[in-house]
Design a protein around this motif. Structure first.
Motif, PDB file in Angstrom:
ATOM      1  N   PRO A  98      30.091  77.642 -72.489  1.00  0.00           N
ATOM      2  CA  PRO A  98      30.623  77.666 -73.858  1.00  0.00           C
ATOM      3  C   PRO A  98      30.777  76.288 -74.496  1.00  0.00           C
ATOM      4  O   PRO A  98      30.691  76.157 -75.720  1.00  0.00           O
ATOM      5  N   SER A  99      31.034  75.257 -73.684  1.00  0.00           N
ATOM      6  CA  SER A  99      31.234  73.919 -74.256  1.00  0.00           C
ATOM      7  C   SER A  99      29.985  73.412 -74.971  1.00  0.00           C
ATOM      8  O   SER A  99      30.090  72.615 -75.908  1.00  0.00           O
ATOM      9  N   THR A 132      21.548  77.165 -71.157  1.00  0.00           N
ATOM     10  CA  THR A 132      22.417  77.139 -72.332  1.00  0.00           C
ATOM     11  C   THR A 132      22.176  75.892 -73.165  1.00  0.00           C
ATOM     12  O   THR A 132      22.048  75.955 -74.392  1.00  0.00           O
ATOM     13  N   ALA A 164      29.379  74.219 -82.988  1.00  0.00           N
ATOM     14  CA  ALA A 164      30.320  74.991 -83.812  1.00  0.00           C
ATOM     15  C   ALA A 164      31.253  74.032 -84.546  1.00  0.00           C
ATOM     16  O   ALA A 164      31.559  74.221 -85.729  1.00  0.00           O
ATOM     17  N   LEU A 212      28.027  75.314 -76.797  1.00  0.00           N
ATOM     18  CA  LEU A 212      28.105  75.945 -78.119  1.00  0.00           C
ATOM     19  C   LEU A 212      29.186  75.298 -78.971  1.00  0.00           C
ATOM     20  O   LEU A 212      29.024  75.140 -80.187  1.00  0.00           O
ATOM     21  N   ALA A 213      30.288  74.895 -78.316  1.00  0.00           N
ATOM     22  CA  ALA A 213      31.443  74.369 -79.048  1.00  0.00           C
ATOM     23  C   ALA A 213      31.096  73.107 -79.829  1.00  0.00           C
ATOM     24  O   ALA A 213      31.610  72.890 -80.936  1.00  0.00           O
ATOM     25  N   LEU A 246      35.328  82.141 -76.076  1.00  0.00           N
ATOM     26  CA  LEU A 246      34.455  81.919 -74.919  1.00  0.00           C
ATOM     27  C   LEU A 246      35.017  80.842 -74.002  1.00  0.00           C
ATOM     28  O   LEU A 246      34.960  80.969 -72.772  1.00  0.00           O
ATOM     29  N   THR A 289      33.704  80.642 -80.248  1.00  0.00           N
ATOM     30  CA  THR A 289      33.587  79.612 -79.212  1.00  0.00           C
ATOM     31  C   THR A 289      34.927  79.345 -78.530  1.00  0.00           C
ATOM     32  O   THR A 289      34.971  79.095 -77.322  1.00  0.00           O
ATOM     33  N   TYR A 343      39.455  71.893 -79.248  1.00  0.00           N
ATOM     34  CA  TYR A 343      38.256  71.968 -78.400  1.00  0.00           C
ATOM     35  C   TYR A 343      38.393  71.024 -77.201  1.00  0.00           C
ATOM     36  O   TYR A 343      38.096  71.395 -76.058  1.00  0.00           O
TER      37      TYR A 343
END
Length: 393
Positions: A120-121, A350, A127, A123-124, A91, A88, A159
């Motif tokens: 991607p944020s 997403t 994660a 997913l972050a 990404l 992540t 992050y």
């Protein structure tokens, strides 16, 4: 007695409720995305189903992931926490690479892959929740020591830094709040928790002041009518949309604000369209579904058979709760405007896939909880187990 027992069993199966409520939200969301977007999609893409098709594709993929992850033992996930964090971060870095990162409305929040884009944020957030859950479950006895908080703080602040550079203050705030929540449930001392809260609170106005457009949004929040055609425009149009709905709404598909009056009607401000078309009754229905989903998620966390499951379920629920509250607060003018999708409902493939996948993990935690209860009940009925128990007593 049998009726009461059956009702108790029904509400005890949290996984079925979570699965069902998730499907209710995403199906309802697809309908609202089409309603909010068919005019703008016709004008901009010459296809009134443009956003609906993308949403249905996200729901199909998300449902598949939700089913798969609901069948995979969540206790296998810890070994993927570090790789997931690394991926992540990579990404998030690719967002800034020309030709890969996609810029839209002055922000670089997406990366372009073969035939589609991902954010991607989204997913972050999960994660980070997985990383925190693994770390806290292994170090719960030492978490009172401030040094033991550093891995979580480094990951969380890392992050936040990557996301604010996009820039994306809304997701940054969401990530920061999730970090504080994970530290709180993980057992961080009250003194350390307060020490961390103070800079977080002070950082918000600093981030607003260093970017002129954020300051303009803050001023528009204070008095949107001071710039009705500028920064205050979107919030004013949201107010019009909500007020038009009244108690029962103007009817499904009959919103007037979606005809290019309300920007981002199908995504960040879709709750305003829900209020307009379905009224206060529809808005309360949506909030109630979210409240039920969060309640069943909390029950899964409380009944978890190990610390990792408890932390993981709590973290997943916290992301849903925080993002839902922030989105509705923005749409209703309770906090300054910022772009943040409504989970399961707003347009965005997403977001749909990631949130539905997280629901699959939540369902599996509940299944593992119930399977252990059943095994214990079966063992308690065997003569060997009963004899062994008597000896212990």
């Amino acid at each position: 007695m049998k009726i009461l027992k059956s009702q108790k069993t029904l509400f005890k199966n949290n996984a079925k409720w979570i699965f069902s409520l998730t499907l209710v939200l995403v199906v309802f969301g697809a309908i609202m995305v089409y309603s909010a977007s068919f005019y703008s999609a016709s004008r901009n893409y010459n296809n009134q189903y443009f956003f609906l098709i993308k949403q249905l594709l996200g729901i199909a993929v998300g449902t598949a992931f939700m089913i798969i992850l609901s069948k995979i033992d969540y206790n296998r996930l810890p070994k993927f926490s570090i790789p997931f964090v690394i991926v992540t971060f990579i990404l998030l870095g690719l967002v800034f690479v020309p030709g890969i990162g996609v810029e839209n409305y002055g922000a670089r929040r997406w990366i372009r892959l073969v035939g589609f884009t991902i954010q991607p944020s989204e997913l972050a957030k999960f994660a980070f929740v997985l990383f925190c859950s693994v770390y806290l479950s292994k170090n719960y006895e030492k978490i009172k020591n401030f040094k033991k908080l550093l891995p979580i703080l480094i990951a969380g602040c890392g992050y936040c830094l990557m996301i604010i550079l996009e820039p994306n203050m809304s997701i940054t705030m969401c990530m920061g709040l999730v970090m504080l929540f994970m530290l709180f449930i993980g057992g961080a001392s009250f003194k350390h928790f307060l020490i961390l809260c103070v800079p977080f609170i002070l950082l918000v106005p600093v981030l607003i002041l260093i970017e002129p457009y954020r300051l303009l949004r803050l001023l528009a929040f204070i008095d949107p009518w001071a710039s009705p055609k500028g920064e205050g425009y979107q919030l004013i149009q949201s107010f019009f949309s909500i007020s038009n709905g009244g108690m029962f709404g103007v009817g499904l598909f009959n919103s007037r604000q979606k005809f290019l009056f309300l920007p981002f009607a199908e995504s960040d401000f879709i709750f305003a369209i829900i209020c307009e078309e379905l009224g206060l009754v529809g808005a309360i229905f949506v909030i109630l579904i979210f409240a039920l989903l969060i309640t069943f998620g909390v029950k899964v966390a409380i009944n978890a058979k190990n610390r990792f499951g408890c932390y993981l379920a709590s973290g997943i629920v916290s992301v849903i709760a925080i993002q839902t509250i922030l989105n509705i607060a923005v749409v209703t003018g309770s906090i300054p405007p910022t772009g943040l999708p409504l989970p399961f409902i707003s347009s965005g493939s997403t977001s749909i896939v990631v949130f539905m996948s997280a629901m699959g993990v939540l369902c599996n935690i509940d299944k593992q909880n119930r399977s252990q209860e059943v095994n214990q009940q079966l063992m308690s009925k065997t003569p060997f187990f009963s004899l062994k128990r008597k000896k212990k007593l």
